[in-house]
Design a protein around this motif. Structure first.
Motif, short mmCIF file in Angstrom:
data_model
loop_
_atom_site.label_atom_id
_atom_site.label_comp_id
_atom_site.label_asym_id
_atom_site.label_seq_id
_atom_site.Cartn_x
_atom_site.Cartn_y
_atom_site.Cartn_z
N ALA A 112 0.87 -1.18 0.00
CA ALA A 112 0.00 0.00 0.00
C ALA A 112 0.91 1.23 0.00
O ALA A 112 1.81 1.35 0.82
CB ALA A 112 -0.90 -0.01 1.22
N VAL A 113 0.67 2.14 -0.93
CA VAL A 113 1.55 3.29 -1.08
C VAL A 113 0.92 4.59 -0.58
O VAL A 113 1.36 5.67 -0.95
CB VAL A 113 2.03 3.44 -2.55
N GLU A 114 -0.07 4.49 0.30
CA GLU A 114 -0.69 5.70 0.86
C GLU A 114 0.33 6.66 1.46
O GLU A 114 0.17 7.87 1.33
CB GLU A 114 -1.73 5.36 1.95
N LEU A 129 -0.97 9.40 -5.42
CA LEU A 129 -0.40 10.32 -6.40
C LEU A 129 -1.20 11.61 -6.48
O LEU A 129 -0.65 12.70 -6.67
CB LEU A 129 -0.31 9.66 -7.77
N ALA A 130 -2.52 11.52 -6.33
CA ALA A 130 -3.36 12.71 -6.35
C ALA A 130 -3.05 13.63 -5.17
O ALA A 130 -3.14 14.86 -5.29
CB ALA A 130 -4.84 12.32 -6.34
N GLU A 131 -2.66 13.06 -4.04
CA GLU A 131 -2.32 13.85 -2.86
C GLU A 131 -0.91 14.43 -2.93
O GLU A 131 -0.60 15.38 -2.22
CB GLU A 131 -2.46 13.00 -1.61
N ALA A 132 -0.06 13.87 -3.75
CA ALA A 132 1.33 14.34 -3.88
C ALA A 132 1.37 15.52 -4.84
O ALA A 132 1.84 15.43 -5.97
CB ALA A 132 2.23 13.20 -4.35
N THR A 133 0.89 16.65 -4.38
CA THR A 133 0.68 17.81 -5.25
C THR A 133 1.97 18.53 -5.65
O THR A 133 1.95 19.33 -6.58
CB THR A 133 -0.26 18.82 -4.57
N ARG A 148 9.04 15.83 -4.87
CA ARG A 148 9.04 16.42 -6.21
C ARG A 148 9.32 15.39 -7.30
O ARG A 148 8.89 15.55 -8.43
CB ARG A 148 10.08 17.53 -6.27
N ARG A 149 10.09 14.35 -6.96
CA ARG A 149 10.47 13.34 -7.95
C ARG A 149 10.16 11.96 -7.39
O ARG A 149 10.59 11.62 -6.30
CB ARG A 149 11.95 13.45 -8.27
N LEU A 150 9.46 11.16 -8.20
CA LEU A 150 9.11 9.82 -7.77
C LEU A 150 9.30 8.84 -8.91
O LEU A 150 8.81 9.06 -10.02
CB LEU A 150 7.64 9.77 -7.31
#
Length: 170
Positions: A119-121, A149-153, A130-132
């Motif tokens: 789980a990647v929450e 990803l949606a939360e990682a703005t 910034r970089r994933l």
């Protein structure tokens, strides 16, 4: 040390100058020119202590974990100084919760996940990420990736390799 599994045309992932730690001692690289600390092998108490010492001398704390035994437990990351960049190659971990310990500093994350579901929450709770680069090998699934990803703005650079997303709606 393994290279990137994709061609980086952005320059986001430069070539590190690592100092390598194995079995609680430095086994390669020059401490004076290091920009990255590489833990090569099991996370023994002696190795983790040396990694923490080496990281504390760096302005930008970059850690590369190249465990040959597919370290299933990353809890030792909690005892390290706040990391700016983390690369974990070949891990069978199923819990990424320890990344929250580095949420105030972590900007770059490269994870190569092995067997089992993950789980990647916790990725969504990294406000400076910034970089994933996220890669999945072996059986199992990556859970909650679209939501995280949606939360990682703050993300500017994203690479997903062998990751199935059911929807990009989030």
């Amino acid at each position: 040390m393994t290279g990137q599994h994709y061609r980086d045309t952005t320059g986001a992932y430069g070539r590190p100058q690592p100092v390598n730690v194995r079995d609680g001692r430095i086994v390669g690289g020059r401490r004076s020119r290091a920009t990255t600390v590489a833990l090569d092998g099991p996370a023994t108490p002696a190795s983790v202590a040396l990694v923490a010492e080496l990281l504390s001398s760096l302005t930008r704390k970059r850690l590369m974990i190249t465990t040959n035994n597919k370290e299933p437990n990353l809890d030792f990351l909690a005892s390290l100084p706040p990391l700016h960049a983390l690369t974990v190659l070949r891990t069978d971990t199923r819990d990424l919760g320890v990344l929250a310990e580095h949420s105030d500093a972590l900007e770059e994350l490269h994870l190569e996940l092995g067997r089992g579901s993950v789980a990647v929450e916790p990725l969504g709770a990294l406000p400076h990420l910034r970089r994933l680069y996220l890669r999945k090998t072996g059986s199992g699934s990556v859970k909650a990736a679209p939501e995280a990803l949606a939360e990682a703005t703050a993300l500017e650079h994203l690479v997903l390799h062998s990751i199935t997303l059911p929807s990009l709606a989030p």
